[in-house]
Design an enzyme around this catalytic site. Structure first.
Site, PDB file in Angstrom:
ATOM      1  N   SER A  63       0.801  -1.236   0.000  1.00 33.10           N
ATOM      2  CA  SER A  63       0.000   0.000   0.000  1.00 33.10           C
ATOM      3  C   SER A  63       0.825   1.273   0.000  1.00 33.10           C
ATOM      4  O   SER A  63       0.285   2.356  -0.228  1.00 33.10           O
ATOM      5  CB  SER A  63      -0.934   0.028   1.211  1.00 33.10           C
ATOM      6  OG  SER A  63      -1.933  -0.946   1.072  1.00 33.10           O
ATOM      7  N   LYS A  66       0.540   3.452  -2.905  1.00 34.30           N
ATOM      8  CA  LYS A  66      -0.579   4.380  -3.090  1.00 34.30           C
ATOM      9  C   LYS A  66      -0.123   5.841  -3.023  1.00 34.30           C
ATOM     10  O   LYS A  66      -0.772   6.722  -3.586  1.00 34.30           O
ATOM     11  CB  LYS A  66      -1.649   4.127  -2.018  1.00 34.30           C
ATOM     12  CG  LYS A  66      -2.271   2.731  -2.102  1.00 34.30           C
ATOM     13  CD  LYS A  66      -3.130   2.420  -0.873  1.00 34.30           C
ATOM     14  CE  LYS A  66      -3.698   1.004  -0.941  1.00 34.30           C
ATOM     15  NZ  LYS A  66      -4.461   0.650   0.278  1.00 34.30           N
ATOM     16  N   TYR A 190      -3.768  -2.661 -10.289  1.00 35.90           N
ATOM     17  CA  TYR A 190      -3.621  -2.377  -8.856  1.00 35.90           C
ATOM     18  C   TYR A 190      -2.761  -3.444  -8.177  1.00 35.90           C
ATOM     19  O   TYR A 190      -1.888  -3.127  -7.367  1.00 35.90           O
ATOM     20  CB  TYR A 190      -5.011  -2.291  -8.234  1.00 35.90           C
ATOM     21  CG  TYR A 190      -5.036  -2.107  -6.743  1.00 35.90           C
ATOM     22  CD1 TYR A 190      -4.725  -0.886  -6.155  1.00 35.90           C
ATOM     23  CD2 TYR A 190      -5.373  -3.169  -5.909  1.00 35.90           C
ATOM     24  CE1 TYR A 190      -4.752  -0.720  -4.778  1.00 35.90           C
ATOM     25  CE2 TYR A 190      -5.407  -3.013  -4.528  1.00 35.90           C
ATOM     26  CZ  TYR A 190      -5.095  -1.791  -3.972  1.00 35.90           C
ATOM     27  OH  TYR A 190      -5.121  -1.638  -2.613  1.00 35.90           O
ATOM     28  N   TYR A 238      -4.635   3.612   8.014  1.00 31.88           N
ATOM     29  CA  TYR A 238      -5.973   3.048   8.158  1.00 31.88           C
ATOM     30  C   TYR A 238      -6.602   3.530   9.457  1.00 31.88           C
ATOM     31  O   TYR A 238      -6.526   4.709   9.773  1.00 31.88           O
ATOM     32  CB  TYR A 238      -5.910   1.511   8.108  1.00 31.88           C
ATOM     33  CG  TYR A 238      -5.119   1.026   6.941  1.00 31.88           C
ATOM     34  CD1 TYR A 238      -5.477   1.392   5.632  1.00 31.88           C
ATOM     35  CD2 TYR A 238      -3.999   0.225   7.108  1.00 31.88           C
ATOM     36  CE1 TYR A 238      -4.751   0.948   4.545  1.00 31.88           C
ATOM     37  CE2 TYR A 238      -3.266  -0.225   6.035  1.00 31.88           C
ATOM     38  CZ  TYR A 238      -3.641   0.150   4.753  1.00 31.88           C
ATOM     39  OH  TYR A 238      -2.915  -0.283   3.687  1.00 31.88           O
ATOM     40  N   VAL A 256       0.951  -3.722   3.978  1.00 38.26           N
ATOM     41  CA  VAL A 256       0.863  -5.012   4.672  1.00 38.26           C
ATOM     42  C   VAL A 256       2.110  -5.876   4.486  1.00 38.26           C
ATOM     43  O   VAL A 256       2.238  -6.920   5.120  1.00 38.26           O
ATOM     44  CB  VAL A 256      -0.367  -5.849   4.256  1.00 38.26           C
ATOM     45  CG1 VAL A 256      -1.645  -5.200   4.734  1.00 38.26           C
ATOM     46  CG2 VAL A 256      -0.378  -6.086   2.766  1.00 38.26           C
TER      47      VAL A 256
END
Lengths: 303, 303, 303, 303
Positions: A63, A66, A190, A238, A256
């Site tokens: 992630s 991103k 993705y 998050y 992760v």
């Protein structure tokens, strides 16, 4: 105490820590990573790079990618992007579909999975996945000043095979008209984007463009740097973003795979990696290392 | 451009702005405030105070008081406070009871109403409301270096009579064992705490202890200052906290009276007031003024 | 096999059952009831009354009272009542406040707590609590043909002292404009309404007006009987209403005192009582007894 | 008044009704159906069939098919099915994914989309879609005593192309381990199952097995008939099931094609069709016709 000594202390303590969190097991390829690993790298405004531990072992950034796709998307679409994705912390788990229903298909922010899928979908418009992934690699390599950064095809495949929750999110977005490409195409892109392998050293270098300091790579405008950092602060971890801000006080983004990228504006770009996660899905030792580094250096943006 | 000129420009433009938001009408006493008001005050690290507009007109600080009670509660209970309230953005409206059920009576953070009620309840333990309100006033007066700061009894009464939603929250907390005092006692204190009247000048001065700069009032430890600022950044504007971080880039706390307190660590404490609210419950012109000031000064903590 | 023998068999087995559920402990006065109790009573269309076990021991009917207040409210307001409360199963726990926020203060149905509070509030309009409670007792006594039915003041007081969750619901309803009386007044009435003591025999007799059979007390019109029964079927057992319909196939309403009233239209009115509850908040042995009775008699409305 | 006259009256009034609801437009093939259509058919326990309006025009039964697949699944798996799907009304829209997250992948009941997908998945285990669809058609044809019942391939294809929300549900179920077959396989079967074309007359005949009356097709055991009827009563009309029970008082199942199947146990099987839907997703005129028929006949199960 000098920074090199601080890093060595952190590295030594983290290598010996008994409680290492739990390696993510829902992506088979990631489940095999050795939980004993720990690395940290700090790129300073004066150009120095300090490291400790496994700072040159590649890991899956997941992630953290991103941040880079958001930078690309803002460059391409500007504020139009915000018609399709919000800028608020989610108050829910990173892969929540519940919030998405509540908000009628507009993800809360670009860092939860649904939001990141929308961002990837946005930069895919009119392009082949190969082109978009090429652009992403070019961006990261330029930022890092290092061409030896690649997508790990085994990890990408591993995600494709098990990513039912992301498939659910993508179809749900599509049902709400907030996915322009076929779900398979956007998700295929993705999954590859998340499968980039980097070392701590490479990642710390790649994050320098967010330092907004003289001599650092200038890939996006200063006002955009501030905005990306703001989103990392409020949404980058998050449903533990508030806790990271409270403990560390720096904008950061976790993955992760166990990596975290954090930025001390004007001062440093920091990458840490330890594969075991805490119960919020962020690197357990990585979070602790960031907290300790911030305390030792006083780099918090909050005073 | 110098800061005084910037403030004059903001003050003039805001005074003339046609769209002024909507004055909160659920507290009768607040509904009568003139929407034409706008004031701004900036306390600088060098001791100077710059203002524009109605900077010396008192207004109801409402939820901005939560910053001061949090500081008091952390001083008294330390990290024990976090057993009763979380540190994460809520992802819901400021007075949501839904989230509270989902989280089984632990409010998401100390700045949503439920969380602030718990904080007030915590500092009430073993004390009379009068004592706690006295301590709060002493804290604020000391921070501001100004004894002419008082509770507006008409506003306090006005809230008491109409605060059914807060009564619901308090009883709900009590049903979950997260309220130690009778709801009427805690809420009575809470309503008075929110009814403190201050001017922009007073509020900017009172916020100086969060600047963590030499010569500023030292009311809490530097590490606690950082933590309070972090909570203001991630949770200070309810479900628009992400947007405030994105646009302004400073820790801030808003109140339904139309005030906002923001902090530029090491540089300035800023208070702004305009009674009309936007659809997220934050001062409409106040938010715009903060954004413009941050852009003009480059005070964002994000680079 | 004849009905008397069926009831004796059920009574004997239930008296001996080892797993008896858990007596509700959130109302102190109810927590003291002996979990060994079990009673059942069946009022038949031909006028006979058959019983087994502790059928003449009084217990607190609690939420079963909602059936009677609904009948009174429909008699007084007719379909206007449905502007303030819905007719759908809730999909949530009986005392959920979450659903209430989602639905902006309109409770899903008249049998969840929030809905029942609205019903009580509706019949209070312009009356003193004493009058409304008098009307309720008159209704129940007339239905049962028995004047020896009373409110247990100790239970009523016990609820008043601990009913924070219901206080939260009432204030929340008031905040949404869906409570016409002060929360204390409506809740005071509601707590007394729930504190009616009845025996199984009395309750079975009181339920005969819902049988819609010749010779039974005619307290509401036939079409209204059908509608009350329909609401009992879909909403009478909170979030286990679907399961009760599936297993028993009769309209029924449970209370946390351990009682259940069920109706076999045209055939019987059935009351059962055993104080231990299952994890959905309904009488554990009472539910099992109803299932067994329905199977043995073939009284299901579903064929 | 005799039943034939009642049906003629209903048919005439419904044909002339100005407000006809809105034809479902999310399945392109269904969007083309003429909203002027209205048909009704009643199969009586004595073998008679009475009809009015367009009772012999085929329409897409859509979710009404869930009644038949549930009967097949219970026959094959018995109570084991309930480990994968609940029996409670959902409290949410028919295609809600929110509830599914809240309940960790166990759909609330077999009639919301997620639950029906699980049921179809359960009967697919070890079989080809073709076999399962063959078994379904055999079941329906046997129940109806009519071999001229088929799957409309154009409708099935139309759903496959636009069913992103169902794809999201299926992938989400799979992510929670509650889908045994690949999402494409289960959904392909599901879309074909929903695409069965039937007339009101055929559907009323097919529903006779739920009447539990002598001389009717005996396809499942009497206790299972009761249970299926119970589920139709509490869950058959999505988030308007309570309202249907209140107004009509019969177990029923609706479909977005505008059809409704209802059962008066021991008395009749009723099918109605009018393509325009109300805001809950059920046939607008179909619901009104059912209400009127139930009132005129007194067939409510509730007295």
């Amino acid at each position: 105490m000098d920074l090199a000594a601080i890093l060595q202390g952190i590295g030594a303590d983290m290598a010996a820590a008994p409680d290492r969190g739990r390696v993510a097991d829902y992506i088979p390829e990631l489940a095999q990573v050795d939980p004993a690993r720990f690395g940290i790298a700090v790129a300073l405004a004066d150009g120095r790079m300090l490291t400790a531990g496994d700072a040159t072992v590649p890991f899956s950034i997941q992630s953290i990618s991103k941040v880079f796709t958001l930078a690309i998307a803002l460059g391409r679409l500007g504020d139009q992007l915000w018609a399709r994705v919000g800028r608020e912390p989610s108050g829910h788990a990173f892969n929540s579909i519940l919030q998405l229903e509540y908000e009628k298909g507009i993800p809360r922010n670009p860092f939860i999975n649904a939001g990141a899928i929308v961002v990837t979908d946005a930069i895919l418009a009119g392009h082949a996945p190969r082109e978009v992934l090429g652009e992403l690699l070019t961006f990261i390599r330029t930022a890092a000043g290092d061409d030896d950064i690649h997508i790990n095809q085994r990890v990408a495949r591993s995600e494709t095979e098990t990513g039912h929750r992301n498939m659910a999110l993508a179809h749900f977005l599509r049902a709400h008209g907030n996915l322009l490409n076929p779900p398979e195409k956007t998700l295929g892109t993705y999954f590859h984007q998340c499968a980039v392998d980097m070392t701590c050293t490479q990642l710390a270098r790649a994050g320098r463009f967010l330092m907004a300091a003289p001599g650092m790579p200038h890939l996006v405008s200063p006002s955009r740097v501030r905005r990306i950092n703001a989103l990392m602060m409020t949404c980058g971890h998050y449903d533990a973003s508030g806790d990271f801000a409270y403990r560390v006080g720096l904008p950061g983004k976790s993955g992760v795979g166990g990596g975290i990228l954090a930025v001390a504006p004007g001062r440093a770009s920091i990458a840490v990696w330890s594969p075991g996660l805490n119960d919020r899905g962020n690197s357990h030792l990585g979070s602790l290392a960031m907290e300790r580094l911030a305390r030792a250096t006083g780099w918090s943006v909050f005073g």
